[in-house]
Design a protein around this motif. Structure first.
Motif, short mmCIF file in Angstrom:
data_model
loop_
_atom_site.label_atom_id
_atom_site.label_comp_id
_atom_site.label_asym_id
_atom_site.label_seq_id
_atom_site.Cartn_x
_atom_site.Cartn_y
_atom_site.Cartn_z
N PHE A 397 0.86 -1.19 0.00
CA PHE A 397 0.00 0.00 0.00
C PHE A 397 0.89 1.23 0.00
N ASP A 398 0.93 1.85 -1.15
CA ASP A 398 1.74 3.05 -1.32
C ASP A 398 0.85 4.26 -1.06
N PRO A 399 1.20 5.12 -0.10
CA PRO A 399 0.35 6.28 0.19
C PRO A 399 0.23 7.24 -0.98
N MET A 400 1.13 7.14 -1.96
CA MET A 400 1.04 8.01 -3.12
C MET A 400 0.19 7.39 -4.24
N PHE A 401 -0.24 6.16 -4.05
CA PHE A 401 -1.02 5.46 -5.08
C PHE A 401 -2.49 5.59 -4.74
N HIS A 402 -3.24 6.28 -5.59
CA HIS A 402 -4.62 6.59 -5.22
C HIS A 402 -5.62 6.21 -6.29
N LEU A 403 -5.52 5.02 -6.85
CA LEU A 403 -6.61 4.53 -7.70
C LEU A 403 -7.83 4.26 -6.83
N PRO A 404 -9.03 4.44 -7.39
CA PRO A 404 -10.21 3.99 -6.63
C PRO A 404 -10.11 2.48 -6.38
N LEU A 405 -10.82 2.04 -5.37
CA LEU A 405 -10.75 0.64 -4.96
C LEU A 405 -11.94 -0.15 -5.47
N ILE A 406 -11.99 -1.41 -5.09
CA ILE A 406 -13.08 -2.31 -5.45
C ILE A 406 -13.75 -2.78 -4.16
N PRO A 407 -14.95 -3.33 -4.22
CA PRO A 407 -15.67 -3.70 -2.98
C PRO A 407 -14.90 -4.64 -2.07
N GLU A 408 -14.01 -5.46 -2.64
CA GLU A 408 -13.29 -6.43 -1.84
C GLU A 408 -12.49 -5.79 -0.71
N PHE A 409 -12.09 -4.52 -0.86
CA PHE A 409 -11.33 -3.84 0.19
C PHE A 409 -12.17 -3.57 1.43
N TYR A 410 -13.48 -3.66 1.30
CA TYR A 410 -14.37 -3.41 2.43
C TYR A 410 -15.24 -4.62 2.72
N GLY A 411 -14.79 -5.79 2.27
CA GLY A 411 -15.51 -7.03 2.50
C GLY A 411 -14.87 -7.87 3.59
N ASP A 412 -15.10 -9.18 3.53
CA ASP A 412 -14.61 -10.09 4.57
C ASP A 412 -13.61 -11.12 4.06
N ASP A 413 -13.45 -11.23 2.74
CA ASP A 413 -12.58 -12.24 2.17
C ASP A 413 -11.19 -11.66 1.92
N VAL A 414 -10.20 -12.21 2.62
CA VAL A 414 -8.83 -11.67 2.52
C VAL A 414 -8.03 -12.33 1.41
N SER A 415 -8.64 -13.21 0.63
CA SER A 415 -7.90 -14.02 -0.35
C SER A 415 -7.13 -13.16 -1.35
N PHE A 416 -7.68 -12.00 -1.72
CA PHE A 416 -7.01 -11.19 -2.74
C PHE A 416 -5.73 -10.54 -2.21
N LEU A 417 -5.52 -10.60 -0.90
CA LEU A 417 -4.30 -10.04 -0.30
C LEU A 417 -3.23 -11.11 -0.05
N VAL A 418 -3.61 -12.38 -0.20
CA VAL A 418 -2.72 -13.48 0.19
C VAL A 418 -2.50 -14.40 -1.01
N ASN A 419 -1.26 -14.82 -1.21
CA ASN A 419 -0.90 -15.70 -2.33
C ASN A 419 -1.14 -17.16 -1.96
N ASN A 420 -2.42 -17.49 -1.73
CA ASN A 420 -2.75 -18.86 -1.33
C ASN A 420 -2.48 -19.88 -2.42
N LEU A 421 -2.53 -19.45 -3.68
CA LEU A 421 -2.31 -20.36 -4.79
C LEU A 421 -0.83 -20.61 -5.06
N LYS A 422 0.04 -19.94 -4.30
CA LYS A 422 1.49 -20.08 -4.47
C LYS A 422 1.91 -19.79 -5.91
N LEU A 423 1.39 -18.73 -6.45
CA LEU A 423 1.70 -18.33 -7.82
C LEU A 423 3.12 -17.80 -7.92
N ASP A 424 3.76 -18.08 -9.03
CA ASP A 424 5.08 -17.50 -9.33
C ASP A 424 4.83 -16.18 -10.04
N LEU A 425 4.78 -15.12 -9.28
CA LEU A 425 4.46 -13.81 -9.83
C LEU A 425 5.70 -12.99 -10.17
#
Length: 876
Positions: A397-425
């Motif tokens: 989370f860069d304080p200078m980065f200010h794109l609007p967000l998506i509903p997931e940021f105010y939901g209950d599912d944390v999956s989009f923040l965690v690399n549960n799939l162990k992807l090679d990114l």
């Protein structure tokens, strides 16, 4: 998801991929061959083998391989056909079933597939040649295939179902549109994909449908979304039609057929609920996104939420500090001063059509930027088989980065923040592998981060400023000169109406334009054209506004209903309005020829009929006075403080003063040039409305304070209107006045400056009655058109409108519920927040012309054209 944008999947055939054809190591890989409009895809049955994608644009030659005919080594009735494709490039996808960037092999090569088809190979070859050589005519080819097929009626759930309509359409899912046939019967909605994917038929029971919405797709009115839940973010099916009329016909049938259907509500109807705390900020934003055509099925129109927090460095998150939050009045592109100056300089030099931002704030790329960890295949689809550069990934989370967000940021599912799939990114420049999103210091876990984000969204600061962000995204600063002034101008193609795709005749140009629209992102449909009202900030109970990395979670805000928003009424009044639907007739009296207006004070009831003013004692049930002032009808009456003087207005242009103590008329105020329609009194000031198009404010000195025992009035202000004024009302503090005209306009005036704040043309006929809510934040008006309209006093915005089948002549209300008197004599109880009539009470046999409630809200009196006065009691 292996297809390109706007690519169609036509058919599939069971096949073998023959490796090393004719060699010692010849091998057959069993699977299915997919024929698509821009590629051929072979999907092996064994997940250890990669999926093979052959772009048709890279094909050199397509034809039969070897001789056709029966093969003696196979069963008698199985025809083995070999298809040969010479190509220059091929993609290998999901080897060992691992989601990873596509592998590419280049160079001239031949791929051979052995098909199991009960027919000739010529059909498959002809299809591939047709779509590869005539890519610009793919739409025509698709329409031809759809025209040659129809919905299979054997798929009906019951033989007794009656077909209502059938048409061609596409089922929309993120990045994919699937063509097929839509069919609706008296009990079910069906979609049958042309290719049988994801299943032969998608079926929805009409009785299960709860919400349906018309949608625009590719900036055209072609979409329809169906929900079988009341509040779920994701729909059950999203359909895109080829003709707007087909969409509208299907919508109309479902909307009129369903008993449980929740009709599309306006944005304004939700605004009133949000203002009064019956919707959270999160719920309100979901509703606005829904109404603005934002859908989770359309990544170019994914729901958009505000970036709230600007502090991602502190060890503690202080929600009581305004500096913790970003400026919600500015678009994200204008938050950095230096960047804004550069954009403005470029904007000034740019030829028409000018725009400040070439890319939109919401596009498929930005959505998948956030969701790559839970939807990696979508990013690979969008970016031609590649992940983004590791350093450009959503890493922290860069304080200078200010794109609007998506509903997931105010939901209950944390999956989009965690690399549960162990992807090679990938690996960043510093050598770090891209893994989980790095959280700010004040968040001790992903769950903690989402909880604090939710609390920030519902905080007092955001509640007080969210309307500023809504103005930019969904409101009046979205387009035109207001958008220019707010530095909120995007590329013309992102706006509805920016281009007419139907006017483009060249197929290549049309596809290119549609691709640009879908990939650029689209501005939400404009919902408001006037400034959005502020929220009535709720009180919070035990709400700590400081969070630290080690601090326990604070108590959440109280839900609406636990605490009132303002201490305006006692508990008894709240209880009374909660039970307003339980109104029961207590007593009634027939007075005289016609009751037009009534007023009650303790045991005194004053009514008027034609030119006569009458006083009635409820205790003795006897008529006490009958006074005639004029040969023309009286229009309004009131009792001055002290219970000594009655004022009545008349259609003869005059206002009359009657002394109860001396039983005589003591004065006449000739204040207007036409009929006086309504009078009000507060703090020694008289307010009179007239058909002469004015409202006058008079400074009055009561008779008992003068030596002559006559009233003395001086005109303080004259509020001029364009047409006749039919009704007026004051707010509780008498600082504001609302007037309603004969042409349907509601006007709100500031009495401290005698200036008009807002003029709202919201009725198609005469305004019958208008009044402020107890907190003075809203005005309710009723009219001859049968409408009840709620107006926000601060902005003048019409935020709710409900319709009845007859005029509502008068009403009382507490800000949430309304008791109105109708032309037919019924008393209607309205739930403004729920947007419905909750109770109908039979009252008079003629129009109800007046309603009065005592201060304790324990009794109600109504008068009507049936010459009756009715006394009502509230039952608890």
């Amino acid at each position: 998801l292996l297809l390109n944008l706007e690519e169609y999947y036509f058919e599939q055939h069971t096949a073998n991929h023959i490796q090393n054809k004719g060699g010692q190591n010849e091998r057959k890989i069993r699977g299915s061959l997919k024929i698509c409009s821009k590629s051929v895809i072979f999907e092996p049955d064994a997940i250890s083998q990669p999926i093979i994608k052959i772009p048709l644009r890279d094909c050199i030659k397509i034809g039969k391989h070897g001789e056709n005919g029966s093969n003696r080594h196979f069963a008698k009735y199985v025809i083995v056909t070999k298809l040969s494709i010479c190509l220059s490039q091929v993609y290998f996808i999901k080897e060992h079933n691992i989601v990873a960037p596509y592998k590419i092999e280049r160079g001239k090569m031949e791929y051979v597939f052995e098909l199991d088809v009960s027919g000739k190979v010529e059909d498959v070859v002809e299809t591939l040649l047709q779509v590869s050589q005539h890519r610009a005519q793919i739409t025509a080819i698709l329409q031809s295939r759809l025209a040659r097929t129809s919905f299979d009626k054997n798929r009906f759930q019951s033989v007794s179902e009656k077909l209502h309509m059938e048409c061609k359409a596409e089922m929309v899912t993120p990045l994919v549109t699937n063509p097929g046939h839509v069919c609706i019967t008296d009990t079910n909605l069906y979609f049958q994909p042309l290719n049988g994917y994801p299943k032969p038929v998608v079926q929805i029971t009409l009785q299960d449908v709860r919400r349906i919405y018309k949608r625009r797709h590719g900036l055209m009115p072609l979409g329809l979304e169906v929900f079988c839940t009341e509040d779920d973010l994701c729909s059950d099916i999203y359909l895109k039609f080829y003709e707007p009329q087909d969409r509208d016909d299907l919508y109309f049938y479902i909307a009129t057929y369903l008993e449980h259907h929740v009709a599309e509500r306006t944005a304004e109807s939700y605004t009133l609920q949000w203002q009064r705390g019956h919707l959270s900020n999160y719920q309100y934003l979901l509703h606005l996104n829904n109404l603005a055509d934002r859908s989770c099925n359309d990544l170019s129109q994914y729901p958009v939420f505000p970036w709230i927090i600007s502090d991602y460095c502190s060890a503690e998150l202080d929600l009581s500090n305004p500096g913790t939050f970003r400026d919600l009045s500015r678009p994200v592109g204008a938050l950095n001063k230096e960047r804004l100056e550069r954009l403005l300089a470029r904007y000034q030099e740019m030829p028409e059509p000018k725009f400040m931002y070439g890319s939109h704030y919401s596009s498929p790329g930005y959505v998948l930027f956030y969701l790559v960890r839970i939807a990696p295949e979508y990013m690979l689809c969008l970016q031609n088989g590649r992940f983004d550069n590791a350093d450009r990934m959503f890493n922290r989370f860069d304080p200078m980065f200010h794109l609007p967000l998506i509903p997931e940021f105010y939901g209950d599912d944390v999956s989009f923040l965690v690399n549960n799939l162990k992807l090679d990114l990938g690996k960043r420049q510093g050598g770090q592998m891209v893994d989980d999103v790095e959280l700010p210091p004040w968040a001790r876990s992903p769950e903690d981060f989402l909880q604090k984000s939710k609390d920030a969204l519902e905080s007092n600061y955001v509640s007080e400023h969210l309307h500023e962000w809504i103005d930019l995204i969904f409101g009046y600063k979205q387009k035109g000169s207001d958008a220019v002034g707010a530095h909120n101008v995007f590329h013309p193609l992102t706006y509805e109406g920016g281009v007419d795709l139907n006017s483009i005749e060249d197929p290549d140009e049309k596809v290119a334009m549609l691709t640009q629209i879908l990939e650029f992102g689209q501005t939400p449909k404009q919902l408001f054209v006037t400034p959005h009202p502020r929220r009535i900030t709720p009180k919070f109970k035990n709400f700590s506004q400081t969070y630290s990395h080690n601090a326990p979670m604070a108590d959440s805000p109280v839900s609406p209903g636990e605490e009132s928003f303002e201490d305006l009424t006692e508990e008894s009044k709240t209880l009374a309005w909660n039970n307003i639907a339980k109104l029961q007739l207590h007593d009634q009296y027939k007075i005289h020829k016609e009751v037009r207006k009534s007023f009650s004070y303790v045991s005194l009831l004053i009514v008027k009929s034609d030119s006569t003013l009458k006083m009635f004692s409820k205790e003795s049930k006897m008529l006490q006075r009958s006074i005639s002032f004029s040969n023309m009808a009286l229009s309004s009456c009131l009792l001055l403080p002290g219970d000594a003087t009655v004022i009545s207005s008349s259609w003869d242009n005059n206002i009359y003063f009657y002394s109860i103590a001396f039983a005589r008329r003591q004065d006449t105020l000739m204040g207007h040039d036409d009929a006086v329609s309504k009078i009000c009194w507060h703090d020694n000031r008289l307010y009179s409305a007239s058909w002469d198009s004015t409202v006058k404010v008079w400074s009055g000195v009561p008779a008992e304070m003068t030596c002559t025992r006559r009233q003395r009035f001086d005109m303080l202000a004259e509020l001029e209107h364009d047409v006749s004024v039919n009704t007026i009302s004051l707010n509780a503090a008498s600082t504001l006045l609302v007037s309603g005209t004969k042409e349907g306009t509601v006007n709100i005036w500031d009495l401290t400056t005698a200036t008009m704040l807002h003029q709202i043309p919201c009725h198609s006929g005469t305004v019958c009655d208008a009044a402020f809510s107890p907190d003075s934040r809203h005005v309710l008006s009723t009219g001859e058109d049968g409408c009840l309209n709620v107006i926000d006093v601060q902005t003048g915005m019409l935020i709710s409108s409900m319709t009845s089948d007859e005029p509502q002549r008068c009403f009382i209300w507490d800000g949430n519920s309304v008791l109105s008197g109708s032309q037919s004599g019924e008393l209607l109880v309205w739930d403004l927040l729920g947007g419905k009539i909750s109770e109908r009470i039979q009252g008079h046999t003629g129009a109800v012309t007046c309603i009065w409630m005592n201060e304790q809200c324990s009794s109600i009196i109504t008068g009507g054209e049936d010459r009756q006065i009715m006394f009502w009691k509230l039952q608890y």
